[in-house]
Design a protein around this motif. Structure first.
Motif, PDB file in Angstrom:
ATOM      1  N   LYS A 168       0.843  -1.190   0.000  1.00  0.00           N
ATOM      2  CA  LYS A 168       0.000   0.000   0.000  1.00  0.00           C
ATOM      3  C   LYS A 168       0.877   1.238   0.000  1.00  0.00           C
ATOM      4  N   THR A 169       0.570   2.144  -0.928  1.00  0.00           N
ATOM      5  CA  THR A 169       1.251   3.439  -0.987  1.00  0.00           C
ATOM      6  C   THR A 169       0.207   4.539  -0.833  1.00  0.00           C
ATOM      7  N   THR A 170       0.686   5.763  -0.842  1.00  0.00           N
ATOM      8  CA  THR A 170      -0.250   6.877  -0.727  1.00  0.00           C
ATOM      9  C   THR A 170      -1.131   7.025  -1.955  1.00  0.00           C
ATOM     10  N   ARG A 171      -0.721   6.415  -3.081  1.00  0.00           N
ATOM     11  CA  ARG A 171      -1.479   6.547  -4.320  1.00  0.00           C
ATOM     12  C   ARG A 171      -2.277   5.299  -4.671  1.00  0.00           C
ATOM     13  N   ASN A 191      -8.120  10.466 -10.638  1.00  0.00           N
ATOM     14  CA  ASN A 191      -8.094  11.367  -9.483  1.00  0.00           C
ATOM     15  C   ASN A 191      -7.229  10.736  -8.403  1.00  0.00           C
ATOM     16  N   ASP A 192      -6.788  11.551  -7.472  1.00  0.00           N
ATOM     17  CA  ASP A 192      -5.944  11.071  -6.376  1.00  0.00           C
ATOM     18  C   ASP A 192      -6.740  10.686  -5.147  1.00  0.00           C
ATOM     19  N   PHE A 226     -13.351  12.697 -12.341  1.00  0.00           N
ATOM     20  CA  PHE A 226     -12.363  13.038 -13.365  1.00  0.00           C
ATOM     21  C   PHE A 226     -11.676  14.346 -12.987  1.00  0.00           C
ATOM     22  N   ASP A 227     -10.352  14.278 -12.803  1.00  0.00           N
ATOM     23  CA  ASP A 227      -9.535  15.450 -12.510  1.00  0.00           C
ATOM     24  C   ASP A 227      -8.746  15.796 -13.773  1.00  0.00           C
ATOM     25  N   PRO A 228      -9.090  16.864 -14.469  1.00  0.00           N
ATOM     26  CA  PRO A 228      -8.405  17.160 -15.747  1.00  0.00           C
ATOM     27  C   PRO A 228      -6.908  17.398 -15.580  1.00  0.00           C
ATOM     28  N   LYS A 229      -6.496  18.034 -14.486  1.00  0.00           N
ATOM     29  CA  LYS A 229      -5.066  18.315 -14.314  1.00  0.00           C
ATOM     30  C   LYS A 229      -4.266  17.031 -14.225  1.00  0.00           C
ATOM     31  N   ARG A 230      -4.697  16.100 -13.379  1.00  0.00           N
ATOM     32  CA  ARG A 230      -3.967  14.850 -13.220  1.00  0.00           C
ATOM     33  C   ARG A 230      -4.010  14.031 -14.506  1.00  0.00           C
ATOM     34  N   THR A 231      -5.128  14.090 -15.209  1.00  0.00           N
ATOM     35  CA  THR A 231      -5.241  13.295 -16.435  1.00  0.00           C
ATOM     36  C   THR A 231      -4.314  13.820 -17.516  1.00  0.00           C
TER      37      THR A 231
END
Length: 1448
Positions: A208-211, A650-651, A658-663
């Motif tokens: 398990k990680t933070t992501r 998304n994080d 849907f997060d456009p910046k991360r995508t």
């Protein structure tokens, strides 16, 4: 200039936004070259967009017809906002997580469980072309599998993405697809072992990680080997760069590898108690991150799944426990307490009583004192002498952690080798393979170290390979179409790769610094500065402004700053040789270090030996990683790659958010935008001439003939697009630059608009003329009707006047009559009440008189009875006095007789005579004894009465009393003796009688059983003789049958004679029953001997018969009566079962089942033979089930007339198909092609009536076969029905079989429809509906609708109707919801989302309509039982201030 013409009023453009990255805007005025700003309309108002030059213009939006396109390269404008918007629309509005981008499959992690990975979906994608189906991971796997089998070339599927983007899940589903399509009808051991490797690698390699809750902390490449027939025959796994530092350190909110937590959670299991494990908080290696549990996971069940996977791969339980012991020892090693000592804390030691060290030593079988010593000391070689130097506490802790990492790394490598040995096969060599690469994506964190440096280096290499492969495919397309093309320039990241791996590159300098005795991270960074900034400045290398211990690398995806701290230690990954030697002495872990000196592994570190370090180079982790990565690149370059890019939307791990910046960040990093850029640099839009002609026919002049499409395109396209550089003609396609399709769409829309205006003017004139004519005739008609109305109104007034008079007269008459009737009714009512009162009064008088008479009668009767009782009492008293006097006289007489001796002698003599008579009667018959008992009882009562009389007279003489007493005792003794003798004689006679009856009944049952056995043997001999006359037996069967006939005749005569003599003996005296029973036992033994001998003969004959049935010719088998084989086998099984030999019966059942299954498998492709053997299997199943012990237990009326069947035949009943579902499984290979229902164009005129949009264009290399037709489907079903009818299968069984077949056909066709966008159109819906109607008509003509076969087609019928109905207004949505009752809301939304307009008169279904239809579906709640709630159960907080609601 052609593109600038598109910037007109109303055009859609994309504007940068700090929050949404890109937002859509609309032009409010035309753009003219030279203008410095654009007037745009956004959702929040109008803005002025600055434009310095035409290159600064905002990107144009794609036409609405291309919104939600499943292939990004099919978009008219290929740029970042178009890609982002298309992915967002498909992900949020259509719930589609897969999208094509040329040869790349973009997969967005939904963070939710979707029902799109079942067996039915695998079947739908199997054998289908990639462009015919919706994007899916199964489609990529199918493309790789088909390419491998067709071209006989190795394939690779490269899956990459960020941590948490779904790479591991995609790899698992890919392997599962190969296991299903590459396996047999049932999953073989090879496919099972391939799938079993996933839970093992997840346990020891994921954390398990933070992501991500299940992040793979290593890279792996699995090669799945296939044989010549496309079946899986083995696999091999290679791993890359295991993150061993996680074993000893975890960041906040992260966990160690899953296996440690699974072991601690299962510590209460009996086999785990010896590991001395405790709570997770007790271990330093598991409590650093603070996250002990993952929501939604169960570590105990995960360990059980891991152990089951080990078992499947051949790892024995004792070997598994050894593995768990090593892992537990690593946990205990982390708890070893190292204490500092000395004046300046330059020494360290471990307490001898340290519990963790003791447990570690016991688990691994090593010396604890030696381990404690060499953890805190190191050995040096100075001037040829060996010195032992103590280490500080920090150095000892680092040595301990290095040992733990080394043990885990060796264990990981050993596990991978063990998996590879289990997955490999020795039978045959793989002809080709498909490799699945699950490797880490580009990573950038706040603090980046050696692991991120290696990961990003690997992604640089993969991106270079990806760019070159995309460029190669692009150029191949141009060559194939014979285009005059120029070389496409693309960004090659070779400079960045050379910076890392080139001569005097970063890895070379790192290895050089690692070889230095006093090398440090700071020295290495200074060397980097000197080499790549001062000496030869590199464009991809920079130095941070505020740090001297970090460096910056400009990667293809992003700029990353690396902290140099720990680079050297992680690259060396050293463990002191003394600690390794101690572990090598352990029998448990010695195997882990056997190949360390010979074969270096990418997962292992190097063992530091001071003596060897002076003589030879050690392989650093970076060098090993470069070697393994180069091998991987060589493998990928030798195969045909397929790419899957996983995106994390998304994080927050929220479903469908849907997060456009991360995508956008990931799209840039994974190479999707680079693919689009390369495609846009050439000719991204490609149309076949037929598709172009069908779409843009209104723009073309000249002959409007489909056969001359290419010539027409070549003639008219220069007039439409003046710039010849914007398009190019190929052999079969016409190629366009980016944006040209939008220009053609605008021209087409303008041409259609002009044509629409002309049509509207003509139609409006025609409508006006029609309207005038209608108004004129309407005026005349109104006048005529008005005059008529006035006349009718006058006539109606006259009628009303006359009617009013009639009504008045009638009303008055009614009023008077009602008054009369009321008065009359009142008079009658008064009379009735008066008469009733008088009648009741007379009734009361009569009742009173009757009561008086009754009372008098009762009193008089009582007086009479009283007088009678008085008279009767007097009479009784008088009779008593008289009888007392007579009794006294009789007593005096008896007393006088008693004084005489002779009287007593006579009495005694009479008694002896009576006793002798009773004895004789008891010996003669049982009935006389009962009568004697009655006589003795009367005699006893007589003496009892006499005794009572004697007691009343106390004045009798003493001698007379004694004599009477002796006489009474003698009589009692005799009576008891007689009663006992009679009872014994009676019991003995009854016992003998019951025994004789039981023996007689047993003889009758045995006789019946022998007769039944004789009948069975006779029937069997007749069946075998029938086989002889038909030429179906061999020489051994003939001899067996002849011998069987002679034996049967002889035994028949013997049995009849012996049974006849037995009947005569049973009819004789019952005293001879014992000899008859003995004779019966002898007869039974003799019969049993004969039956055993006959059973042996029968078994040999039946086994020969089964062997012949397996190899029987088809024409001969079809000429046999239906069910003959099953009848013969059943008679043989029953005869063997009746003989009492359970072993022989079991073997016969097993042989029969095996032979029939082999025959069914051999003729599985023959409809007639399949029906024949299914008939025999079902008949044999019914016969065995009918004569099973359970059935005989129910049938109690015939329990004495059947043979005894053992429970072994029940096993055969279970082996045979017990239900129609299993029966239909044998018909699945005969299932007709379901593609005919969707693709068969039975209505020939319909296919050419509409033009097709080029929404799905075939890839290069796609092959097609002959399309199936409905005629072939109906022929196959007809052949199956004829074969089943010939075998006289039961009507219900045939109905159920075709019900199941039609259900499978409908389900497969509906699943295929939901996955194919080209099938979702109005014309295709009409074709499907017509094809289904043909199938319905065929079923009804055969009379199969009674079994529900037609009803199973309802979902497909409703899906076809859904494609044909209107899809615009709310009424249409309500009609869809009311009509499509057999479809779920998700299926309806899916079909509406896939609906594609195939003509200009049709339109795509809007998102608003889809949302409207989805909202109209009723929401149902489960019908839960009512809850019992009482006031005492309520807990009301005081803060609510509603305490007055509480119960008082």
């Amino acid at each position: 200039m052609a593109t600038l013409e598109l910037y007109r009023k109303g055009a859609s453009v994309w504007v940068p936004d700090p929050d949404e990255v890109w937002v859509s805007a609309q032009l409010l005025q035309d753009y003219k070259p030279g203008e410095k700003q654009l007037l745009l309309q956004l959702s929040n108002g109008n803005v002025h967009y600055p434009v310095g030059s035409p290159s600064d213009l905002p990107p144009l939006g794609n036409p609405d017809i291309l919104e939600g396109e499943n292939d990004l390269t099919a978009l008219s404008f290929l740029h970042e906002p178009a890609v982002l918007h298309n992915l967002q629309v498909r992900f949020l509005d259509y719930n589609n997580i897969y999208t094509y981008c040329g040869i790349v499959l973009v997969a967005i992690n939904p963070y939710d469980q979707l029902p799109i990975y079942g067996e039915e979906v695998i079947d739908a994608y199997s054998g289908q072309d990639m462009t015919d189906m919706e994007p899916h991971i199964f489609s990529v796997a199918e493309e790789a599998y088909r390419t491998m089998t067709r071209e006989e070339k190795n394939q690779s599927i490269i899956i990459s993405g960020e941590s948490g983007s779904g790479k591991t899940v995609s790899a698992k589903f890919t392997m599962r697809y190969f296991a299903v399509v590459g396996g047999a009808a049932q999953q073989t051991s090879v496919e099972e072992r391939v799938l079993a490797s996933n839970p093992i690698m997840e346990s020891i390699g994921n954390a398990k990680t933070t992501r991500n809750d299940n992040s793979s902390r290593f890279g792996k490449y699995i090669e799945i080997g296939f044989g010549r027939k496309g079946d899986i025959i083995g696999a091999n796994m290679r791993t890359y760069l295991l993150e061993k530092s996680r074993v000893v350190f975890q960041a906040s909110a992260e966990r160690n590898y899953h296996i440690f937590y699974q072991l601690c959670a299962s510590r209460e299991l009996p086999e785990m108690r010896s590991l001395r494990l405790g709570d997770l908080q007790c271990f330093r290696y598991t409590n650093q991150g603070g996250e002990m549990q993952i929501p939604g996971t169960d570590d105990v069940s995960d360990l059980e799944r891991t152990r089951n996977a080990f078992t499947i791969l051949g790892v024995q339980p004792d070997q598994q426990m050894e593995l768990f012991r090593i892992l537990s020892a690593v946990l205990h090693l982390g708890n070893v307490d190292i204490q500092a000592s000395g004046r300046s804390s330059d020494r360290s030691f471990i307490d001898a009583d340290d519990r963790s060290l003791a447990v570690f030593s016991k688990l691994l079988g090593v010396e604890g004192s030696q381990m404690a010593h060499w953890i805190c000391h190191r050995r040096l070689t100075v001037g040829g002498e060996m010195l032992v130097k103590p280490m500080t506490g920090q150095q000892a802790v680092e040595a301990r952690d290095a040992l733990a990492k080394h043990i885990y790394g060796q264990l990981f490598t050993w596990t991978v080798q063990r998996l590879n040995s289990a997955l490999s096969t020795q039978r045959r060599r793989a002809k080709s393979f498909i490799g699945v690469l699950d490797i880490y994506g580009f990573e950038t964190f706040e603090r980046n170290s050696f692991e991120q440096f290696c990961i990003n280096y690997a992604n640089e290499k993969l991106q270079q390979q990806f760019n070159r492969h995309v460029f190669h495919l692009e150029q191949e397309e141009y060559v194939r179409e014979e285009l005059a093309w120029n070389r496409i320039e693309f960004s090659d990241n070779q400079q960045c790769i050379s910076l890392i791996e080139g001569q005097l590159g970063m890895f070379d300098l790192l290895d050089e610094e690692c070889r230095m005795p006093k090398g440090s991270d700071e020295n290495w960074v200074r060397k980097l500065y000197d080499q790549h900034l001062t000496s030869k400045p590199h464009p991809h290398f920079r130095k941070p402004r505020l740090s001297n211990i970090a460096f910056i690398v400009l990667h293809f995806a992003d700029t990353v700053q690396y902290e140099c701290e720990g680079f050297l230690d992680k690259n060396r990954d050293t463990v002191f040789e003394e600690l390794i030697n101690i572990l090598k002495a352990s029998q448990l872990v010695a195997e882990l270090f056997q190949q360390q000196g010979n074969v270096p592994s990418a997962a292992n570190g190097s063992v530091r030996s001071e003596k060897r370090a002076t003589r030879e180079h050690k392989l650093t982790v970076g060098f090993q990683f470069r070697q393994s990565l180069q091998m991987l690149m060589d493998t990928l370059n030798s195969t045909t790659p397929h790419y899957v890019r996983c995106i994390k939307p998304n994080d927050l791990k929220e479903p469908f958010m849907f997060d456009p910046k991360r995508t956008v960040q990931q799209l840039r990093a994974c190479g999707v935008l680079e693919t689009i850029r390369i495609s846009a640099a050439g000719y991204p839009t490609r149309w076949t001439y037929e598709e172009f002609f069908s779409r843009y026919r209104v723009l073309l002049r000249g002959a409007q003939n489909q056969d001359q499409a290419q010539a027409s395109c070549r003639q008219n396209l220069p007039q439409l697009i003046p710039d010849p550089d914007q398009y190019c003609f190929g052999k079969t396609k016409v190629f366009f630059r980016a944006g040209q399709v939008a220009l053609l769409e605008r021209l087409r829309a303008e041409r259609l608009r002009i044509a629409a205006v002309i049509i509207q003017s003509q139609v409006r004139g025609w409508l006006a003329r029609i309207r005038y004519t209608k108004i004129f005739w309407a005026t005349v008609t109104i006048q005529r009707y008005t005059r008529g109305t006035l006349a009718r109104r006058l006539a109606l007034a006259l009628r009303y006047t006359k009617a009013a008079l009639v009504i008045q007269k009638t009303y008055r008459m009614v009023v008077v009559r009602q008054l009369f009737l009321m008065i009359r009714q009142a008079t009658i009512t008064i009379q009735a009440f008066t008469r009733g009162t008088l009648a009741r009064r007379r009734y009361r008088v009569l009742v009173a008189e009757r009561a008086a008479v009754l009372l008098q009668a009762r009193v008089r009767g009582w007086l009479v009875r009283k007088a009678y009782r008085q008279i009767r009492a007097a009479v009784v008293f008088m009779q008593c006095c008289i009888r007392r006097r007579a009794a006294k006289r009789e007593l005096q007489k008896l007393k006088t007789e008693a004084r005489s001796v002779e009287r007593f002698r006579e009495l005694n003599k009479g008694m002896e005579v009576k006793l002798m008579q009773l004895q004789l009667k008891a010996d003669q018959e049982v009935g006389e004894g009962c009568r004697m008992l009655t006589s003795s009882l009367h005699f006893l009562l007589f003496f009892k009465e006499l005794q009572e009389l004697q007691k009343e007279k106390d004045n009798f003489h003493k001698e007379k009393e004694e004599l009477s007493a002796r006489l009474l005792e003698q009589v009692k003794a005799q009576e008891e003796h007689v009663h006992q003798a009679v009872s014994q004689a009676n019991a003995a006679l009854r016992a003998e009688l019951d025994e004789e009856r039981r023996k007689y009944q047993g003889l009758l049952r045995e006789f019946t059983r022998l007769e039944q056995r004789y009948d069975n043997l006779r029937d069997m001999s007749l069946f075998m003789l029938w086989f002889i006359f038909n030429g179906l037996t061999c020489l051994s069967v003939c001899l067996s049958v002849r011998f069987l006939e002679s034996q049967l005749r002889n035994q028949r005569s013997q049995w009849e004679e012996e049974l006849e003599s037995l009947r005569r003996q049973l009819n004789q005296n019952i005293s001879g029953s014992s000899s008859a029973a003995h004779r019966q036992v002898e007869i039974y033994s003799k019969m049993n001997f004969y039956c055993n001998s006959l059973t042996n003969v029968t078994l040999s004959a039946v086994l020969s018969l089964l062997w012949l049935c397996a190899d029987i010719r088809v024409d001969t088998a079809l000429s046999l009566p239906p069910g003959l084989s099953a009848s013969v086998i059943f008679l043989c099984v029953r005869q063997a079962d009746c003989s009492g030999d359970q072993t022989r019966a079991r073997s016969l059942c097993g042989a029969a089942v095996t032979a029939m299954k082999a025959a069914l498998k051999k003729h599985i492709s023959d409809v007639d033979m399949t029906a024949l053997w299914l008939k025999n299997i079902c008949l044999l199943h019914d016969l065995l089930n009918q004569h099973s012990p359970k059935q005989r237990h129910r049938d109690t009326s015939a329990k004495h007339h059947r043979c005894h069947h053992s429970d072994d035949t029940t096993d055969a009943v279970d082996v045979l198909p017990p239900s129609t579902a299993a029966f239909t499984n044998h018909l699945i290979p005969l299932l007709p092609s379901v593609a005919a229902l969707l693709e068969s164009e039975t209505i020939s005129s319909l296919s050419g009536s509409v033009g097709k949009l080029p929404v799905s264009r075939k890839r290069a290399g796609s092959v097609g076969g002959d399309a199936p037709t409905m005629a072939s489907v109906l022929r196959e079903l007809g052949g199956l029905h004829t074969a089943m009818t010939h075998q006289t299968l039961a009507r219900t069984l045939m109905e159920q079989a075709f019900h199941q077949l039609t259900y499978l056909i409908c389900a497969s066709a509906l699943n295929s429809l939901l996955l194919r966008k080209d099938m979702c159109s109005w014309s295709r819906g009409m074709q499907i509906r017509y094809n289904v109607s043909l199938l319905e008509e065929w079923l009804r003509s055969r009379g199969l609708q009674a079994g529900g076969a037609v009803a199973t087609l309802e979902p497909l019928i409703q899906a076809a109707q859904l494609l044909q109905v209107g899809k615009k207004t709310e009424a249409d949505a309500r009609s869809i919801v009311e009509t499509c009752t057999a479809l779920s809301s998700q299926q309806i939304v899916k079909i509406l989302g896939l609906y594609t307009p195939y003509s200009d008169l049709d339109e795509r279904v809007t998102l608003n309509f889809i949302r409207m239809a989805f909202s109209l579906f009723p929401v149902t709640f489960p019908n839960l039982p009512p809850l019992v709630l009482s006031a005492e159960q309520l807990v009301i907080p005081d803060s609510l201030k509603i305490s007055f609601l509480r119960k008082a």
